[in-house]
Design an enzyme around this catalytic site. Structure first.
Site, PDB file in Angstrom:
ATOM      1  N   LYS A  96       0.553  -1.118   0.512  1.00 38.64           N
ATOM      2  CA  LYS A  96       0.220  -0.244  -0.158  1.00 38.64           C
ATOM      3  C   LYS A  96       1.269   0.987  -0.173  1.00 38.64           C
ATOM      4  CE  LYS A  96      -1.723   1.902   4.247  1.00 38.64           C
ATOM      5  NZ  LYS A  96      -1.488   2.805   4.356  1.00 38.64           N
ATOM      6  N   ASN A  97       1.738   1.025   1.097  1.00 42.38           N
ATOM      7  CA  ASN A  97       2.393   2.364   0.958  1.00 42.38           C
ATOM      8  C   ASN A  97       3.847   2.555   0.065  1.00 42.38           C
ATOM      9  OD1 ASN A  97       1.070   2.868   3.492  1.00 42.38           O
ATOM     10  ND2 ASN A  97       2.934   2.511   4.590  1.00 42.38           N
ATOM     11  N   CYS A 131      -4.738   8.338   9.589  1.00 40.76           N
ATOM     12  CA  CYS A 131      -5.314   7.456  10.790  1.00 40.76           C
ATOM     13  C   CYS A 131      -5.142   8.662  12.093  1.00 40.76           C
ATOM     14  CB  CYS A 131      -4.042   6.295  11.220  1.00 40.76           C
ATOM     15  SG  CYS A 131      -4.143   5.379  10.211  1.00 40.76           S
ATOM     16  N   ARG A 154      -0.152  14.514  12.646  1.00 42.84           N
ATOM     17  CA  ARG A 154       0.536  14.287  11.736  1.00 42.84           C
ATOM     18  C   ARG A 154       0.917  15.381  10.465  1.00 42.84           C
ATOM     19  NH1 ARG A 154      -1.426   8.377   9.280  1.00 42.84           N
ATOM     20  NH2 ARG A 154       0.826   8.712   9.073  1.00 42.84           N
ATOM     21  N   ASP A 187       4.256  20.226   8.179  1.00 41.59           N
ATOM     22  CA  ASP A 187       5.125  21.515   7.275  1.00 41.59           C
ATOM     23  C   ASP A 187       6.248  21.367   7.144  1.00 41.59           C
ATOM     24  OD1 ASP A 187       5.691  19.746   9.991  1.00 41.59           O
ATOM     25  OD2 ASP A 187       7.017  21.159  10.445  1.00 41.59           O
ATOM     26  N   ASP A 208       4.562   0.570  12.271  1.00 38.50           N
ATOM     27  CA  ASP A 208       3.419   0.190  11.308  1.00 38.50           C
ATOM     28  C   ASP A 208       3.225  -1.251  12.191  1.00 38.50           C
ATOM     29  OD1 ASP A 208       2.563   2.218  10.471  1.00 38.50           O
ATOM     30  OD2 ASP A 208       2.999   1.358   7.841  1.00 38.50           O
ATOM     31  N   ARG A 267      -7.915  -0.565   4.579  1.00 40.03           N
ATOM     32  CA  ARG A 267      -7.781   0.171   3.740  1.00 40.03           C
ATOM     33  C   ARG A 267      -6.724  -0.391   4.040  1.00 40.03           C
ATOM     34  NH1 ARG A 267      -6.078   4.727   8.012  1.00 40.03           N
ATOM     35  NH2 ARG A 267      -5.125   5.275   5.564  1.00 40.03           N
TER      36      ARG A 267
HETATM   37  C1  UD1 Z   1       4.197   6.507   6.133  1.00 38.82           C
HETATM   38  C2  UD1 Z   1       3.177   5.855   6.305  1.00 38.82           C
HETATM   39  C3  UD1 Z   1       3.008   5.077   6.947  1.00 38.82           C
HETATM   40  C4  UD1 Z   1       3.641   4.564   8.193  1.00 38.82           C
HETATM   41  C5  UD1 Z   1       5.295   6.358   8.200  1.00 38.82           C
HETATM   42  C6  UD1 Z   1       6.710   6.058   9.038  1.00 38.82           C
HETATM   43  C7  UD1 Z   1       2.429   6.043   3.920  1.00 38.82           C
HETATM   44  C8  UD1 Z   1       1.176   6.199   3.144  1.00 38.82           C
HETATM   45  N1  UD1 Z   1       2.371   6.304   5.329  1.00 38.82           N
HETATM   46  O1  UD1 Z   1       3.606   7.695   6.530  1.00 38.82           O
HETATM   47  O2  UD1 Z   1       2.305   3.784   7.656  1.00 38.82           O
HETATM   48  O3  UD1 Z   1       3.658   4.676   9.488  1.00 38.82           O
HETATM   49  O4  UD1 Z   1       5.345   6.307   6.840  1.00 38.82           O
HETATM   50  O5  UD1 Z   1       7.433   4.897   8.933  1.00 38.82           O
HETATM   51  O6  UD1 Z   1       3.531   5.881   3.580  1.00 38.82           O
HETATM   52  N2  UD1 Z   1       5.847  14.466  10.430  1.00 38.82           N
HETATM   53  C9  UD1 Z   1       5.813  16.358  10.766  1.00 38.82           C
HETATM   54  N3  UD1 Z   1       5.959  17.110   9.735  1.00 38.82           N
HETATM   55  C10 UD1 Z   1       5.952  16.631   8.423  1.00 38.82           C
HETATM   56  C11 UD1 Z   1       5.601  15.086   8.210  1.00 38.82           C
HETATM   57  C12 UD1 Z   1       5.796  14.425   8.938  1.00 38.82           C
HETATM   58  O7  UD1 Z   1       5.661  16.485  12.434  1.00 38.82           O
HETATM   59  O8  UD1 Z   1       5.747  17.756   7.329  1.00 38.82           O
HETATM   60  C13 UD1 Z   1       5.922  13.779  11.543  1.00 38.82           C
HETATM   61  C14 UD1 Z   1       4.811  12.767  11.955  1.00 38.82           C
HETATM   62  O9  UD1 Z   1       3.608  13.627  12.353  1.00 38.82           O
HETATM   63  C15 UD1 Z   1       5.062  12.025  12.770  1.00 38.82           C
HETATM   64  C16 UD1 Z   1       7.051  11.824  11.658  1.00 38.82           C
HETATM   65  O10 UD1 Z   1       7.290  12.716  10.950  1.00 38.82           O
HETATM   66  O11 UD1 Z   1       5.490  11.823  13.935  1.00 38.82           O
HETATM   67  C17 UD1 Z   1       6.506  10.227  10.825  1.00 38.82           C
HETATM   68  O12 UD1 Z   1       6.086  10.824   9.884  1.00 38.82           O
HETATM   69  P1  UD1 Z   1       5.853  10.262   8.442  1.00 38.82           P
HETATM   70  O13 UD1 Z   1       7.756   9.757   8.065  1.00 38.82           O
HETATM   71  O14 UD1 Z   1       6.048  11.831   7.366  1.00 38.82           O
HETATM   72  O15 UD1 Z   1       4.769   9.601   7.984  1.00 38.82           O
HETATM   73  P2  UD1 Z   1       4.238   9.443   7.225  1.00 38.82           P
HETATM   74  O16 UD1 Z   1       4.344   9.858   5.703  1.00 38.82           O
HETATM   75  O17 UD1 Z   1       2.598  10.330   7.257  1.00 38.82           O
END
Ligand code: UD1
Length: 417
Positions: free
Chosen positions: A22-23, A116, A121, A124, A305, A397
């Site tokens: 999925k990811n 989720c 999340r 920024d 995950d 999902r």
């Molecule tokens: C992706 C995966 C999710 C997995 C996660 C971490 C997909 C669709 N989802 O989520 O299944 O759990 O990676 O392996 O691929 N953060 C910020 N600012 C930002 C972006 C992220 O503070 O702009 C923080 C998030 O709140 C979180 C951390 O960074 O605490 C990691 O998030 P991120 O690696 O971005 O996860 P996703 O891409 O949302």
């Protein structure tokens, strides 16, 4: 909404083919808009999140044909800059369309994402990086309006190796003028798959899988066929289904390298695991060992995950285990539900202390998010009596035919509604 009912106690035995990730496929589907060409993607899992992405692509004008696990996308007719709000609310990853749309037509309007409920999340880092590439971004009344007359490659240092931000930057920079360098990039295997798709479509990207990714902007793209990599989290979940039921499951179509962190912890818990090229056999232990410490980390660390499924397993281990969740805040909602099933879990901020109990007992529970929902089903497989898991749509999902596959492996499980 749907609910799953599972009667615990059956050993799971048999073989399972692991579906496409999925990811990996979500950012790849977003990437199909960049070149305005035709993409044929194979091994596309049949999931709710993929359905949402398909609807988004159709809503912005793409032609799509989906037959079984193949999706054909022609993004030439793309004619809208607006990503429908109700679809973004259903799936946070739709934010990935920002980079792709800026690449393709230089403008996009998207509402703040849902997804989720596992912490704030924020996005920024996505927005900061897109601005650094030259996008003008206005945020007002819950909408983000981004536009550019042409992105320009630059050096981007991420504060944290965010998976989504890394992907968004790759998508935006693919067609930018000049070279973009992402430092402290996420190293997840799904990012390598995105690089492979983009390069096959004409992009010039290197370094995915390391913390420095280099994207040389290109302007010519071609039609492409691509096979999505297999899902390491789905694989890990079925490994725990075997471990928690003293089962014996063979997983086919896995990439062993991507599973190392999970394999190590499940061996520590007492499972016997044998690996071959693209398959793996896991035999669950009679007595599950507790694990002193599991810390979730960006890849190649233990994946966040897999934290909830692992907690289900450790709930019935001999002794006390500690899980430290460092990636997401507020990702312990499943603990309350496991406690309803008799687990002994205490949460202190980002740390969970799990004192293993002899057995769990069936209870009425509710899935609060995707992986937490899966962990309740896993717990139910081993629990005494009947477990009900409400809000199954969360699980759908990310898991294809979850209850059907578990039933095929021997579980006493059914879905209602
Ligand atoms: C992706 C995966 C999710 C997995 C996660 C971490 C997909 C669709 N989802 O989520 O299944 O759990 O990676 O392996 O691929 N953060 C910020 N600012 C930002 C972006 C992220 O503070 O702009 C923080 C998030 O709140 C979180 C951390 O960074 O605490 C990691 O998030 P991120 O690696 O971005 O996860 P996703 O891409 O949302």
């Amino acid at each position: 909404m749907g609910k799953i009912i599972v009667e615990g106690g059956n050993k799971l035995v048999g073989e399972i083919n692991i579906s496409g990730a999925k990811n990996a496929v979500l950012p790849i589907l977003a990437a199909t808009v960049i070149g305005g060409k035709q993409s044929t993607i194979f091994n596309v899992p049949n999931l709710k999140d993929v359905d949402v992405m398909e609807k988004i692509l159709i809503s912005i004008g793409c032609n799509i044909k989906r037959i079984d696990k193949m999706m054909w996308i022609d993004s030439k007719p793309l004619d809208s800059i607006r990503i429908p709000e109700e679809l973004v609310r259903e799936m946070r990853s739709s934010i990935i369309l920002m980079g792709a749309m800026l690449s393709r037509i230089g403008e996009v309007i998207v509402s703040y994402p849902g997804g989720c409920e596992i912490g704030p999340r924020p996005i920024d880092m996505h927005l900061k990086a897109l601005r650094e590439l030259g996008a003008e971004i206005e945020e007002s009344h819950g909408y983000i309006h981004a536009k550019t007359k042409g992105l320009i490659g630059c050096e981007i240092q991420l504060d944290y190796p965010s998976v989504g931000a890394t992907e968004n930057i790759m998508l935006a920079a693919t067609k930018a003028k000049g070279t973009t360098v992402i430092r402290n990039a996420a190293r997840e295997p799904e990012i390598v798959d995105l690089q492979n798709y983009l390069n096959k479509a004409g992009a010039r990207i290197s370094g995915a899988g390391t913390s420095v990714i280099i994207i040389e902007g290109v302007s010519k793209f071609n039609d492409v066929t691509f096979n999505t990599m297999s899902d390491r989290i789905v694989a890990g979940t079925y490994m725990i289904a075997s471990a928690i039921t003293e089962g014996e499951i063979i997983l086919k179509n896995v990439i062993i390298d991507h599973l190392q962190a999970i394999i190590v912890k499940l061996r520590e818990a007492g499972s016997l695991i044998y690996t071959d090229n693209n398959s793996l056999k896991i035999i669950g232990p009679k007595n599950i060992n507790s694990i002193d410490m599991i810390q979730t980390l960006p890849y190649p660390g233990f994946p966040t995950d897999m934290q909830a499924p692992m907690m289900a397993l450790l709930s019935i281990a001999n002794g006390t285990s500690i899980i430290s969740e460092t990636v997401f805040e507020n990702r312990f909602k499943h603990a309350e539900e496991l406690i309803r099933m008799g687990a002994n879990i205490k949460i202190f901020g980002k740390v969970a202390i799990i004192k293993g109990v002899k057995e769990l007992t069936g209870a009425k529970t509710t899935a609060k998010d995707l992986r937490g929902g899966a962990s309740l089903i896993l717990a139910g497989l081993s629990a005494k009596g009947t477990t009900e898991v409400e809000n199954v749509y969360h699980i759908e999902r990310g898991y294809e035919d979850f209850h059907i596959e578990l039933k095929r492996l021997g579980a006493n499980i059914k879905k209602i509604g």
